[in-house]
Design a protein around this motif. Structure first.
Motif, mmCIF file in Angstrom:
data_model
loop_
_atom_site.group_PDB
_atom_site.id
_atom_site.type_symbol
_atom_site.label_atom_id
_atom_site.label_comp_id
_atom_site.label_asym_id
_atom_site.label_seq_id
_atom_site.Cartn_x
_atom_site.Cartn_y
_atom_site.Cartn_z
ATOM 1 N N PRO A 91 -59.807 -82.104 -1.307
ATOM 2 C CA PRO A 91 -59.079 -83.361 -1.109
ATOM 3 C C PRO A 91 -59.900 -84.379 -0.314
ATOM 4 O O PRO A 91 -60.877 -84.033 0.353
ATOM 5 N N ASP A 92 -59.439 -85.606 -0.354
ATOM 6 C CA ASP A 92 -60.079 -86.710 0.362
ATOM 7 C C ASP A 92 -60.052 -86.430 1.862
ATOM 8 O O ASP A 92 -59.020 -86.104 2.427
ATOM 9 N N ARG A 93 -61.213 -86.566 2.503
ATOM 10 C CA ARG A 93 -61.323 -86.361 3.948
ATOM 11 C C ARG A 93 -61.130 -87.653 4.725
ATOM 12 O O ARG A 93 -61.078 -87.642 5.941
ATOM 13 N N THR A 94 -61.022 -88.786 4.030
ATOM 14 C CA THR A 94 -60.922 -90.087 4.707
ATOM 15 C C THR A 94 -59.504 -90.628 4.734
ATOM 16 O O THR A 94 -59.275 -91.726 5.250
ATOM 17 N N ASN A 95 -58.556 -89.916 4.156
ATOM 18 C CA ASN A 95 -57.173 -90.400 4.056
ATOM 19 C C ASN A 95 -57.098 -91.746 3.345
ATOM 20 O O ASN A 95 -56.458 -92.685 3.811
ATOM 21 N N GLY A 96 -57.783 -91.839 2.218
ATOM 22 C CA GLY A 96 -57.735 -93.053 1.394
ATOM 23 C C GLY A 96 -58.549 -94.183 1.966
ATOM 24 O O GLY A 96 -58.041 -95.278 2.200
ATOM 25 N N GLY A 97 -59.822 -93.913 2.200
ATOM 26 C CA GLY A 97 -60.712 -94.921 2.763
ATOM 27 C C GLY A 97 -60.633 -96.243 2.027
ATOM 28 O O GLY A 97 -60.320 -96.295 0.842
ATOM 29 N N GLU A 98 -60.920 -97.306 2.741
ATOM 30 C CA GLU A 98 -60.808 -98.646 2.175
ATOM 31 C C GLU A 98 -61.786 -98.859 1.016
ATOM 32 O O GLU A 98 -61.431 -99.412 -0.015
ATOM 33 N N THR A 99 -63.031 -98.423 1.205
ATOM 34 C CA THR A 99 -64.061 -98.636 0.190
ATOM 35 C C THR A 99 -64.384 -97.366 -0.589
ATOM 36 O O THR A 99 -64.617 -97.407 -1.788
ATOM 37 N N CYS A 100 -64.399 -96.226 0.122
ATOM 38 C CA CYS A 100 -64.820 -94.954 -0.478
ATOM 39 C C CYS A 100 -63.944 -93.809 0.020
ATOM 40 O O CYS A 100 -63.345 -93.890 1.091
ATOM 41 N N THR A 101 -63.920 -92.747 -0.752
ATOM 42 C CA THR A 101 -63.332 -91.494 -0.297
ATOM 43 C C THR A 101 -64.458 -90.484 -0.170
ATOM 44 O O THR A 101 -65.513 -90.633 -0.795
ATOM 45 N N SER A 102 -64.245 -89.460 0.645
ATOM 46 C CA SER A 102 -65.240 -88.404 0.825
ATOM 47 C C SER A 102 -64.560 -87.062 0.604
ATOM 48 O O SER A 102 -63.413 -86.866 1.037
ATOM 49 N N HIS A 103 -65.257 -86.158 -0.063
ATOM 50 C CA HIS A 103 -64.680 -84.868 -0.440
ATOM 51 C C HIS A 103 -65.721 -83.773 -0.255
ATOM 52 O O HIS A 103 -66.900 -83.979 -0.551
ATOM 53 N N GLU A 104 -65.260 -82.595 0.172
ATOM 54 C CA GLU A 104 -66.168 -81.449 0.259
ATOM 55 C C GLU A 104 -66.421 -80.914 -1.145
ATOM 56 O O GLU A 104 -65.506 -80.859 -1.972
ATOM 57 N N ILE A 105 -67.649 -80.518 -1.414
ATOM 58 C CA ILE A 105 -67.966 -79.808 -2.656
ATOM 59 C C ILE A 105 -67.612 -78.355 -2.365
ATOM 60 O O ILE A 105 -68.232 -77.711 -1.517
ATOM 61 N N LEU A 106 -66.593 -77.849 -3.010
ATOM 62 C CA LEU A 106 -66.034 -76.543 -2.684
ATOM 63 C C LEU A 106 -67.094 -75.438 -2.659
ATOM 64 O O LEU A 106 -67.935 -75.351 -3.555
ATOM 65 N N GLY A 107 -67.039 -74.654 -1.595
ATOM 66 C CA GLY A 107 -67.921 -73.496 -1.468
ATOM 67 C C GLY A 107 -69.350 -73.808 -1.066
ATOM 68 O O GLY A 107 -70.188 -72.906 -1.055
ATOM 69 N N THR A 108 -69.657 -75.058 -0.744
ATOM 70 C CA THR A 108 -71.045 -75.404 -0.427
ATOM 71 C C THR A 108 -71.232 -75.908 0.999
ATOM 72 O O THR A 108 -72.349 -75.904 1.506
ATOM 73 N N GLY A 109 -70.172 -76.416 1.620
ATOM 74 C CA GLY A 109 -70.310 -77.053 2.930
ATOM 75 C C GLY A 109 -70.930 -78.440 2.839
ATOM 76 O O GLY A 109 -71.229 -79.056 3.852
ATOM 77 N N GLN A 110 -71.110 -78.962 1.650
ATOM 78 C CA GLN A 110 -71.697 -80.287 1.428
ATOM 79 C C GLN A 110 -70.621 -81.226 0.883
ATOM 80 O O GLN A 110 -69.508 -80.797 0.576
ATOM 81 N N PHE A 111 -70.973 -82.520 0.732
ATOM 82 C CA PHE A 111 -69.966 -83.529 0.446
ATOM 83 C C PHE A 111 -70.394 -84.527 -0.631
ATOM 84 O O PHE A 111 -71.576 -84.685 -0.899
#
Length: 194
Positions: A91-111
């Motif tokens: 899920p989105d880690r930014t809570n609906g960011g104004e310009t962008c959303t950020s998400h974890e790539i599952l199982g990788t620890g990367q985004f």
């Protein structure tokens, strides 16, 4: 297949084979069969049915690898919906960011960062996500050995490299004390982070 069905199939096959190999009925104008024959029984038919269950383990799906256009099915420029449809991100880690959303790539620890204007804009990666062992946590020596087209940049990152065959993207790396601390595949002019 169960054993009863195999036995019924074998019996039917034996009867059919027996019917095909039995002595044909004489024609009306033919002489009756000789009684001096050693045997008037039809020849014995041996039938054997062998079944074998073969279980082939399906091949594991190909492991995604970071490249000039993305990470496996995650491709730069994809819309947020297309990115979500890959089922590779959380899920989105930014809570609906104004310009962008950020998400974890599952199982990788990367985004990943997904721009509302430009689509999938940036992907971070680790050595486990690359075919060359470069990513967050790799040594600076490994980075320089694998990316021979590095150019120094600043002020926030250390190096940039053109993405092979993709003029719309670049690789960006941060290095501190001989270790890669940031590794991005990013769209040129992305609007999600510095």
């Amino acid at each position: 297949m169960n054993r009863s069905l195999i036995l019924v199939t074998a019996a039917a096959a034996a009867l059919a084979l027996s019917a095909c190999t039995s002595t044909p009925a004489p024609h009306n104008d033919a002489a009756p069969p000789s009684t001096t024959s050693a045997s008037t029984q039809p020849p014995a038919v041996a039938t054997e049915v062998v079944t074998q269950t073969v279980t082939n383990t399906p091949a594991a799906p190909a492991k995604p690898v970071i490249g000039s256009f993305g990470y496996g099915p995650l491709k730069l420029g994809m819309t947020l919906q297309q990115v979500m449809d890959t089922k590779l991100i959380g899920p989105d880690r930014t809570n609906g960011g104004e310009t962008c959303t950020s998400h974890e790539i599952l199982g990788t620890g990367q985004f990943v960062w997904v721009s509302k204007a430009k689509g999938l804009a940036s992907i971070t990666f680790s050595p486990a996500m690359s075919s060359d062992g470069v990513g967050v946590g790799a040594t600076e020596a490994k980075l320089k050995a694998e990316y021979t087209n590095l150019e120094p940049i600043g002020p926030n990152y250390s190096y940039v490299a053109k993405a092979d065959n993709n003029p719309a993207a670049k690789f960006v790396f941060g290095v501190l004390d001989g270790k890669v601390t940031a590794a991005f595949l990013t769209l040129n002019g992305q609007d999600c982070h510095n």
